[in-house]
Design a protein around this motif. Structure first.
Motif, mmCIF file in Angstrom:
data_model
loop_
_atom_site.group_PDB
_atom_site.id
_atom_site.type_symbol
_atom_site.label_atom_id
_atom_site.label_comp_id
_atom_site.label_asym_id
_atom_site.label_seq_id
_atom_site.Cartn_x
_atom_site.Cartn_y
_atom_site.Cartn_z
ATOM 1 N N TRP A 188 -14.354 61.045 54.783
ATOM 2 C CA TRP A 188 -14.312 60.026 55.833
ATOM 3 C C TRP A 188 -14.059 60.663 57.200
ATOM 4 O O TRP A 188 -14.628 60.255 58.211
ATOM 5 C CB TRP A 188 -13.221 59.024 55.497
ATOM 6 C CG TRP A 188 -12.947 57.974 56.526
ATOM 7 C CD1 TRP A 188 -12.095 58.061 57.596
ATOM 8 C CD2 TRP A 188 -13.540 56.674 56.608
ATOM 9 N NE1 TRP A 188 -12.101 56.907 58.322
ATOM 10 C CE2 TRP A 188 -12.980 56.031 57.744
ATOM 11 C CE3 TRP A 188 -14.457 55.982 55.838
ATOM 12 C CZ2 TRP A 188 -13.333 54.738 58.108
ATOM 13 C CZ3 TRP A 188 -14.798 54.692 56.194
ATOM 14 C CH2 TRP A 188 -14.246 54.082 57.330
ATOM 15 N N TRP A 225 -13.222 61.181 49.883
ATOM 16 C CA TRP A 225 -11.943 61.173 50.607
ATOM 17 C C TRP A 225 -11.950 59.992 51.570
ATOM 18 O O TRP A 225 -12.802 59.904 52.455
ATOM 19 C CB TRP A 225 -11.756 62.478 51.380
ATOM 20 C CG TRP A 225 -11.561 63.685 50.500
ATOM 21 C CD1 TRP A 225 -12.498 64.276 49.698
ATOM 22 C CD2 TRP A 225 -10.361 64.428 50.321
ATOM 23 N NE1 TRP A 225 -11.963 65.348 49.036
ATOM 24 C CE2 TRP A 225 -10.638 65.473 49.405
ATOM 25 C CE3 TRP A 225 -9.068 64.346 50.855
ATOM 26 C CZ2 TRP A 225 -9.690 66.393 49.001
ATOM 27 C CZ3 TRP A 225 -8.116 65.267 50.459
ATOM 28 C CH2 TRP A 225 -8.419 66.277 49.541
ATOM 29 N N LEU A 226 -10.980 59.091 51.407
ATOM 30 C CA LEU A 226 -10.847 57.917 52.260
ATOM 31 C C LEU A 226 -9.452 57.874 52.857
ATOM 32 O O LEU A 226 -8.498 58.399 52.258
ATOM 33 C CB LEU A 226 -11.115 56.630 51.459
ATOM 34 C CG LEU A 226 -12.528 56.462 50.901
ATOM 35 C CD1 LEU A 226 -12.632 55.197 50.071
ATOM 36 C CD2 LEU A 226 -13.558 56.447 52.019
ATOM 37 N N GLY A 273 -5.755 56.994 53.718
ATOM 38 C CA GLY A 273 -4.670 56.292 53.050
ATOM 39 C C GLY A 273 -4.803 56.191 51.552
ATOM 40 O O GLY A 273 -4.066 55.430 50.925
ATOM 41 N N GLN A 274 -5.721 56.953 50.934
ATOM 42 C CA GLN A 274 -5.931 56.890 49.498
ATOM 43 C C GLN A 274 -6.038 58.300 48.941
ATOM 44 O O GLN A 274 -6.477 59.219 49.630
ATOM 45 C CB GLN A 274 -7.211 56.123 49.161
ATOM 46 C CG GLN A 274 -7.262 54.697 49.670
ATOM 47 C CD GLN A 274 -8.546 54.007 49.256
ATOM 48 O OE1 GLN A 274 -9.170 54.355 48.258
ATOM 49 N NE2 GLN A 274 -8.950 52.992 50.029
ATOM 50 N N PRO A 275 -5.655 58.484 47.678
ATOM 51 C CA PRO A 275 -5.895 59.795 47.064
ATOM 52 C C PRO A 275 -7.369 60.042 46.865
ATOM 53 O O PRO A 275 -8.181 59.103 46.782
ATOM 54 C CB PRO A 275 -5.149 59.683 45.721
ATOM 55 C CG PRO A 275 -5.070 58.217 45.446
ATOM 56 C CD PRO A 275 -4.959 57.552 46.785
ATOM 57 N N ILE A 281 -10.879 60.716 45.252
ATOM 58 C CA ILE A 281 -11.531 60.252 44.030
ATOM 59 C C ILE A 281 -12.478 61.341 43.578
ATOM 60 O O ILE A 281 -13.447 61.662 44.258
ATOM 61 C CB ILE A 281 -12.299 58.944 44.282
ATOM 62 C CG1 ILE A 281 -11.373 57.873 44.846
ATOM 63 C CG2 ILE A 281 -12.955 58.453 43.005
ATOM 64 C CD1 ILE A 281 -12.092 56.603 45.235
ATOM 65 N N CYS A 320 -16.024 54.977 43.332
ATOM 66 C CA CYS A 320 -16.220 55.311 44.747
ATOM 67 C C CYS A 320 -16.707 54.103 45.542
ATOM 68 O O CYS A 320 -16.186 53.802 46.629
ATOM 69 C CB CYS A 320 -17.222 56.463 44.871
ATOM 70 S SG CYS A 320 -16.634 58.043 44.210
ATOM 71 N N ALA A 344 -13.947 51.531 46.013
ATOM 72 C CA ALA A 344 -13.001 51.911 47.062
ATOM 73 C C ALA A 344 -13.590 51.672 48.452
ATOM 74 O O ALA A 344 -12.901 51.204 49.360
ATOM 75 C CB ALA A 344 -12.601 53.368 46.891
ATOM 76 N N LEU A 357 -12.225 48.741 51.438
ATOM 77 C CA LEU A 357 -11.560 49.264 52.637
ATOM 78 C C LEU A 357 -11.295 48.127 53.617
ATOM 79 O O LEU A 357 -12.144 47.251 53.818
ATOM 80 C CB LEU A 357 -12.430 50.316 53.296
ATOM 81 C CG LEU A 357 -12.319 51.754 52.798
ATOM 82 C CD1 LEU A 357 -13.284 52.640 53.540
ATOM 83 C CD2 LEU A 357 -10.895 52.285 52.950
#
Length: 319
Positions: free
Chosen positions: A253, A285-286, A288-290, A292, A304, A307, A311
């Motif tokens: 991201w 990669w996003l 505030g999130q781990p 994936i 994916c 998620a 968002l």
């Protein structure tokens, strides 16, 4: 005013309905009202009855009473068409925003009673329902507009059989909202290059390296036959090649900082689909999130895109 009245009616009806499926329709859940044709028929009978009484015409009065009895019987029959039906499952596969969602409504019925003229409606879509061996499925094509969770609202089953004088209907609701994926970007840059030290490869007939030998199958090319190994084994063996694909791809991201919020989501959604088509391993990669992944396959793709679909928006009403 009509929309407000419908909203109040839906809230009142939903309070009387269970929150989870399956939902079974009994006499407490079925509503019956005359149709426009039924109202016209009632006025016609009233006029006929007044005329028969006024002129003391017994045959006309008898005909009026017989038609009134048939009308009352049709009201009961309309209710019986829905009585005992059970909506036991409602679901749909996620689709990108803007694509129609195929909402499947699974219905069961008591055996031994014919069900005709059943109609299923939801979110502006409608279709007919036919039952075979006491079970049936209706597929509603529901339009989608935004990513994220979508509440399809109430599902209405109705019928006007047998005479069209009355409409009987009942409501059911899905157990949970339905997921709508973000709409992928139409065109854009290719997938980013893989990073790291975990090269990938996949089986490909035009590959350069031999991966393994396997037994010959009908349709295999003669050029792929390993003749020396086949002679030693006294059986036809075929070479399976592999094609290197590079290291795992990271869909980050943060690397798309120059794009708007929704444009980032659409580009990442397109990259996820492209990575799947090319059988690449990738991670997402996003904020505030781990992370994936890395991974591949339908389960990883769903994780994916889910998620991305969930968002939070930018706060300006866009989703």
């Amino acid at each position: 005013m009509r929309r407000r009245a419908d909203a109040r009616f839906e809230r009142w009806v939903r309070r009387r309905s269970p929150a989870s499926l399956p939902v079974r329709f009994d006499r407490h859940r079925i509503y019956v009202l005359p149709t426009a044709f039924g109202m016209f028929f009632a006025v016609l009978l009233l006029t006929m009855g007044i005329g028969a009484l006024n002129y003391n015409n017994n045959p006309a009065l008898l005909l009026c009473l017989m038609l009134a009895g048939a009308a009352v019987a049709s009201l009961l029959q309309s209710q019986l068409q829905l009585g005992g039906l059970e909506v036991h499952a409602v679901g749909a596969e996620p689709v990108p925003a803007g694509m129609p969602l195929h909402l499947r409504v699974h219905v069961r019925a008591e055996p031994g009673r014919a069900r005709r003229g059943l109609r299923v409606e939801c979110a502006g879509a409608a279709t007919t329902l036919s039952l075979q061996d006491g079970a049936g499925e209706a597929v509603l094509v529901v339009p989608t507009a935004r990513r994220g969770w979508m509440d399809p609202g109430r599902i209405r089953l109705s019928t006007t059989r047998p005479l069209g004088l009355a409409r009987a209907w009942a409501y059911a609701w899905a157990d949970a909202p339905l997921l709508v994926y973000p709409a992928p970007e139409v065109a854009g840059p290719p997938l980013p290059q893989g990073i790291g030290e975990s090269p990938q490869s996949r089986l490909h007939p035009a590959g350069d390296d031999v991966h393994h030998l396997r037994d010959w199958r009908r349709g295999d090319s003669r050029r792929a036959v390993a003749w020396k190994a086949s002679a030693r084994r006294d059986a036809l063996l075929v070479r399976e090649f592999e094609q290197p694909l590079g290291a795992a791809i990271v869909l980050d991201w943060r690397a798309l900082a120059g794009l708007r919020h929704e444009d980032r989501i659409r580009r990442l959604a397109r990259w996820v689909d492209e990575a799947e088509r090319e059988s690449r391993r990738y991670s997402l990669w996003l904020p505030g999130q781990p992370a994936i992944g890395p991974g591949a396959g339908s389960v990883h793709r769903h994780a994916c895109l889910r998620a991305l679909a969930l968002l939070p928006g930018t706060g300006d009403g866009t989703r």
